[in-house]
Design an enzyme around this catalytic site. Structure first.
Site, short mmCIF file in Angstrom:
data_model
loop_
_atom_site.label_atom_id
_atom_site.label_comp_id
_atom_site.label_asym_id
_atom_site.label_seq_id
_atom_site.Cartn_x
_atom_site.Cartn_y
_atom_site.Cartn_z
N ASP A 35 0.89 -1.48 0.11
CA ASP A 35 0.08 0.02 0.16
C ASP A 35 0.92 1.25 -0.16
OD1 ASP A 35 -3.24 0.88 0.80
OD2 ASP A 35 -2.30 2.16 1.33
N ILE A 36 0.37 2.23 -0.64
CA ILE A 36 1.54 3.13 -0.57
C ILE A 36 0.85 4.35 0.21
CG2 ILE A 36 -0.34 4.97 -1.93
CD1 ILE A 36 1.49 5.43 -4.24
N ASN A 97 -12.89 -3.36 2.43
CA ASN A 97 -13.94 -2.38 2.50
C ASN A 97 -14.87 -2.28 1.01
OD1 ASN A 97 -13.19 -1.36 4.87
ND2 ASN A 97 -11.09 -0.49 3.93
N GLN A 104 -15.17 2.33 0.41
CA GLN A 104 -14.27 1.85 -0.20
C GLN A 104 -13.34 2.92 -1.17
OE1 GLN A 104 -15.34 -1.20 -2.99
NE2 GLN A 104 -13.64 -1.38 -3.45
N HIS A 110 -9.91 -5.44 -3.56
CA HIS A 110 -9.14 -5.51 -3.00
C HIS A 110 -8.74 -6.30 -1.74
CE1 HIS A 110 -10.06 -1.63 -2.69
NE2 HIS A 110 -9.38 -1.34 -1.31
N HIS A 112 -6.66 -5.38 2.55
CA HIS A 112 -5.56 -5.37 3.03
C HIS A 112 -5.13 -6.23 3.60
CE1 HIS A 112 -6.98 -0.54 2.50
NE2 HIS A 112 -8.30 -1.65 1.61
P1 5GP Z 1 -9.93 1.04 -0.17
O1 5GP Z 1 -10.16 2.47 1.24
O2 5GP Z 1 -10.51 1.01 -0.67
O3 5GP Z 1 -9.95 -0.54 1.25
O4 5GP Z 1 -8.24 1.27 0.12
C1 5GP Z 1 -7.41 1.85 -0.47
C2 5GP Z 1 -6.15 1.38 -0.94
O5 5GP Z 1 -5.46 1.68 -1.43
C3 5GP Z 1 -6.14 2.33 0.16
O6 5GP Z 1 -5.15 2.24 1.23
C4 5GP Z 1 -4.34 3.49 -0.29
O7 5GP Z 1 -3.85 3.46 0.80
C5 5GP Z 1 -3.96 2.60 -1.33
N1 5GP Z 1 -3.80 3.20 -2.98
C6 5GP Z 1 -4.53 4.05 -3.42
N2 5GP Z 1 -3.60 4.43 -4.71
C7 5GP Z 1 -2.80 3.93 -4.44
C8 5GP Z 1 -1.98 3.39 -4.77
O8 5GP Z 1 -1.50 4.63 -6.70
N3 5GP Z 1 -0.74 2.63 -5.62
C9 5GP Z 1 -0.90 1.71 -4.27
N4 5GP Z 1 0.65 0.88 -4.08
N5 5GP Z 1 -1.46 1.52 -2.76
C10 5GP Z 1 -2.64 3.00 -3.62
#
Ligand code: 5GP
Length: 126
Positions: A35-36, A97, A104, A110, A112
């Site tokens: 994760d970034i 999520n 989400q 995805h 985590h």
């Molecule tokens: P969500 O809230 O959709 O469950 O989580 C999305 C995740 O994607 C977040 O933890 C966010 O930090 C990660 N993320 C968003 N953009 C990027 C990206 O460009 N590269 C990577 N490696 N992770 C990302």
């Protein structure tokens, strides 16, 4: 209602190689990368290569091969990170999520994988 999939979402772009990621594991149907914005010392995202929006979409429409591959990919990442509690690791948490209430951010399914520190209780009030 069928899900519509946004082919321009950030993870679709990562899968196409249009933007980089720190790969952890690649399998036939899945990809794992860091994760970034890590929320823990280990914070890996596991995604299917297929165009699925979230967990229920994937569970209901992915093939058995995709689902098996995805589950194994999660297990292999946990193994490689040394966080499996049954193997001397201290444990981890899986989070996925979905939609508005799930908050989400990226509309490509995805999971985590979080570990490397005490994560506290599962949910906070509010
Ligand atoms: P969500 O809230 O959709 O469950 O989580 C999305 C995740 O994607 C977040 O933890 C966010 O930090 C990660 N993320 C968003 N953009 C990027 C990206 O460009 N590269 C990577 N490696 N992770 C990302």
């Amino acid at each position: 209602m069928a899900y519509s999939y946004d082919t321009q979402n950030i993870f679709a772009r990562i899968l196409r190689g249009e933007i980089p990621c720190a790969k952890v594991l690649e399998t036939a149907h899945s990809l794992a990368f860091n994760d970034i914005q890590p929320q823990a010392p280990h914070h890996v995202l596991v995604i299917p290569r297929g165009a699925y929006v979230n967990a229920d979409h994937f569970a209901l429409e992915a093939s058995d091969a995709e689902i098996a591959d995805f589950a194994r990919c999660i297990g292999q990442v946990c193994q490689s990170l040394g966080i499996r509690p049954g193997e001397g690791g201290a444990g981890y948490r899986l989070i996925t999520n979905a939609g508005e209430d799930g908050v989400q951010e990226v509309p490509h399914y995805h999971v985590h994988i979080l570990g490397g520190r005490m994560l506290g209780r599962m949910l906070q009030k509010g």
